[in-house]
Design an enzyme around this catalytic site. Structure first.
Site, PDB file in Angstrom:
ATOM      1  N   LYS A 105      -0.786 -15.973  24.492  1.00  0.00           N
ATOM      2  CA  LYS A 105       0.119 -15.152  25.458  1.00  0.00           C
ATOM      3  C   LYS A 105       1.084 -14.625  24.358  1.00  0.00           C
ATOM      4  O   LYS A 105       0.793 -13.379  23.577  1.00  0.00           O
ATOM      5  CB  LYS A 105       0.805 -16.197  26.310  1.00  0.00           C
ATOM      6  CG  LYS A 105      -0.079 -16.618  27.472  1.00  0.00           C
ATOM      7  CD  LYS A 105       0.299 -17.624  28.278  1.00  0.00           C
ATOM      8  CE  LYS A 105      -0.661 -17.733  29.316  1.00  0.00           C
ATOM      9  NZ  LYS A 105      -1.170 -18.951  30.140  1.00  0.00           N
ATOM     10  N   HIS A 131       4.548 -20.389  28.473  1.00  0.00           N
ATOM     11  CA  HIS A 131       5.188 -18.926  28.583  1.00  0.00           C
ATOM     12  C   HIS A 131       6.621 -18.897  27.777  1.00  0.00           C
ATOM     13  O   HIS A 131       7.370 -17.975  27.778  1.00  0.00           O
ATOM     14  CB  HIS A 131       5.480 -18.783  30.032  1.00  0.00           C
ATOM     15  CG  HIS A 131       4.283 -18.497  30.983  1.00  0.00           C
ATOM     16  ND1 HIS A 131       3.469 -17.448  30.904  1.00  0.00           N
ATOM     17  CD2 HIS A 131       3.512 -19.497  31.269  1.00  0.00           C
ATOM     18  CE1 HIS A 131       2.415 -17.598  31.420  1.00  0.00           C
ATOM     19  NE2 HIS A 131       2.387 -18.756  31.934  1.00  0.00           N
ATOM     20  N   SER A 143       4.696 -20.797  35.740  1.00  0.00           N
ATOM     21  CA  SER A 143       4.031 -19.621  35.392  1.00  0.00           C
ATOM     22  C   SER A 143       4.060 -18.699  36.577  1.00  0.00           C
ATOM     23  O   SER A 143       3.888 -17.540  36.532  1.00  0.00           O
ATOM     24  CB  SER A 143       2.616 -19.952  35.195  1.00  0.00           C
ATOM     25  OG  SER A 143       1.831 -20.741  36.071  1.00  0.00           O
TER      26      SER A 143
HETATM   27  C1  LIG Z   1      -2.161 -19.767  30.570  1.00  0.00           C
HETATM   28  C2  LIG Z   1      -1.854 -20.992  30.702  1.00  0.00           C
HETATM   29  C3  LIG Z   1      -2.588 -22.362  30.249  1.00  0.00           C
HETATM   30  C4  LIG Z   1      -3.901 -22.252  29.536  1.00  0.00           C
HETATM   31  O1  LIG Z   1      -3.624 -21.534  28.478  1.00  0.00           O
HETATM   32  P1  LIG Z   1      -5.202 -20.927  27.998  1.00  0.00           P
HETATM   33  O2  LIG Z   1      -4.802 -20.819  26.345  1.00  0.00           O
HETATM   34  O3  LIG Z   1      -5.292 -19.615  28.639  1.00  0.00           O
HETATM   35  O4  LIG Z   1      -6.206 -21.815  28.327  1.00  0.00           O
HETATM   36  C5  LIG Z   1      -1.986 -23.461  30.540  1.00  0.00           C
HETATM   37  N1  LIG Z   1      -0.765 -23.830  30.914  1.00  0.00           N
HETATM   38  C6  LIG Z   1      -0.031 -22.719  31.521  1.00  0.00           C
HETATM   39  C7  LIG Z   1       1.423 -22.915  32.007  1.00  0.00           C
HETATM   40  C8  LIG Z   1      -0.531 -21.245  31.207  1.00  0.00           C
HETATM   41  O5  LIG Z   1       0.256 -20.473  31.810  1.00  0.00           O
END
Ligand SMILES: *Cc1c(COP(=O)(O)O)cnc(C)c1O
Length: 388
Positions: A239, A205, A177
């Site tokens: 996302k 992602h 990330s």
């Molecule tokens: C955003 C993210 C999460 C958390 O997801 P949410 O639904 O926002 O709680 C977990 N792992 C990674 C790699 C992320 O980028």
């Protein structure tokens, strides 16, 4: 009342580490209104431009009219609606696993999976650059927690072969990330299979963005998707999918184990069914709208070309996460601030979120960015570089 808290906060402020929220007054998009001013934004994870899509808004409204606003109970009591159920089946089908299970957030999914599958007699092997939620999950599980340097599979292999834990769970982001790079998934899987380890992949992602029809990182190879009973696949729905929530896809016995014992699944209210209704529509658009991924890819290429002559370098990334490596935290914060003065939002990411001396600007691209938006960012960075 709490003098030590005030002191701690004051120290944070002195070190320039006090974080402040800005107030968003518009929908999430490439152009936002924040604290009363309009900005061109490169911060959101709305990679496909779906967060504010009319069809999703319409589906959410329909969902509200059919199910009301709140689920008002957990999934195991009576909060598991037909919308949740249809969505789970569609997600299993889409990702090619026997079953899928919805969680309220990605954070909760990671906590739930890890704590349900491993405990005191087990061991977790994790990439050092994994997302914080995976690290928190590992600590909470009480399993032995062993980390390997980023992508260092030789090291992982040594760690696995010298462990005599009952169960072995390897954990990795599929797309990292803060780096934007993709894990060597096939090689990682081969190591796991050789050592009878389970592999939890966090594709927060990659889902919606990578692979055929946006089916995620496991579908990246041109020929056949990567599949194995050893894989536990987690992806988020807040996302690229543009809504909220997360899911885990895996073998039936894994999913059934989660339903029986993942505490972050059991002891919490189900997400509003209207979100599941919106996600059913989102999944269709993800699958159909190849043009969104094409536009995103073009933006990535455009940005990488336009930033070539800067004194700072983009990390090698082919995903919508394009980090511009700066080094010193103060410099990264200053560039981010200069951009903001010009009406452009790009967050500066500093240690401890990233390793020391690797502060960076984390540029997030979306299919919704126009070519002009990307060039506008590039021009602003050129100007700032000349003044520096
Ligand atoms: C955003 C993210 C999460 C958390 O997801 P949410 O639904 O926002 O709680 C977990 N792992 C990674 C790699 C992320 O980028």
């Amino acid at each position: 009342m709490f003098p030590d808290l005030s002191e701690q906060l004051r120290q944070r402020e002195q070190q320039g580490l006090l974080r402040q929220r800005k107030i968003l007054e518009s929908p999430q998009s490439t152009h936002v209104t924040m604290d009363g001013r309009d900005y061109l934004a490169f911060c959101s994870n709305d990679y496909l431009g779906l967060a504010n899509h009319l069809d999703l808004i319409e589906s959410a409204s329909k969902g509200a009219r059919r199910y009301g606003v709140g689920a008002s109970a957990s999934h195991l009591i009576n909060g598991h609606s037909s919308a949740h159920h249809v969505l789970e089946e569609a997600l299993a089908e889409f990702t090619g696993f026997p079953r899928a299970l919805l969680f309220s957030t990605g954070y909760m999914a990671n906590i739930g999976v890890v704590t349900a599958l491993v405990g005191r007699e087990d061991a977790i092997f994790a990439d050092k650059l994994n997302h914080a939620s995976l690290n928190d999950a590992a600590l909470l599980s009480r399993a032995e927690f062993i980390r390997y340097p980023h992508d260092d599979l030789a090291r992982l292999e040594q760690q696995l072969s010298s462990s005599n834990a009952r169960r072995k769970l390897v954990i990795s982001d599929a797309v990292f990330s803060m780096e934007g790079d993709i894990a060597p998934i096939s090689e990682l899987l081969a190591v796991c299979e050789k050592h009878q380890a389970m592999l939890l992949l966090d594709d927060a992602h990659g889902f919606g963005v990578l692979g055929r029809q946006g089916r995620g990182s496991l579908f990246l190879p041109d020929c056949t998707p990567i599949h194995s009973p050893n894989i536990i696949y987690m992806a988020t729905l807040g996302k690229a999918a543009g809504v909220f929530g997360a899911f885990v896809a895996a073998q039936a016995e894994v999913i059934e184990t989660l339903i029986q014992s993942a505490r972050s699944y059991i002891y919490t209210t189900a997400t509003p069914p209207l979100l599941a209704q919106a996600l059913i529509t989102s999944l269709k658009l993800i699958q159909q709208d190849e043009w969104r991924r094409d536009a995103l890819t073009q933006n990535i290429v455009r940005l990488r070309e336009a930033l070539q002559s800067l004194p700072w370098k983009l990390l090698p990334s082919s995903t919508p996460i394009q980090p511009l490596l700066i080094g010193e935290s103060a410099v990264a914060v200053c560039i981010s601030q200069r951009l903001r003065e010009r009406g452009i939002l790009v967050p500066a990411i500093r240690p401890p979120t990233v390793p020391p001396n690797t502060a960076r600007l984390r540029i997030s691209l979306s299919a919704a960015h126009q070519p002009h938006d990307v060039l506008c960012l590039a021009e602003a960075l050129q100007e700032i570089a000349l003044q520096a």
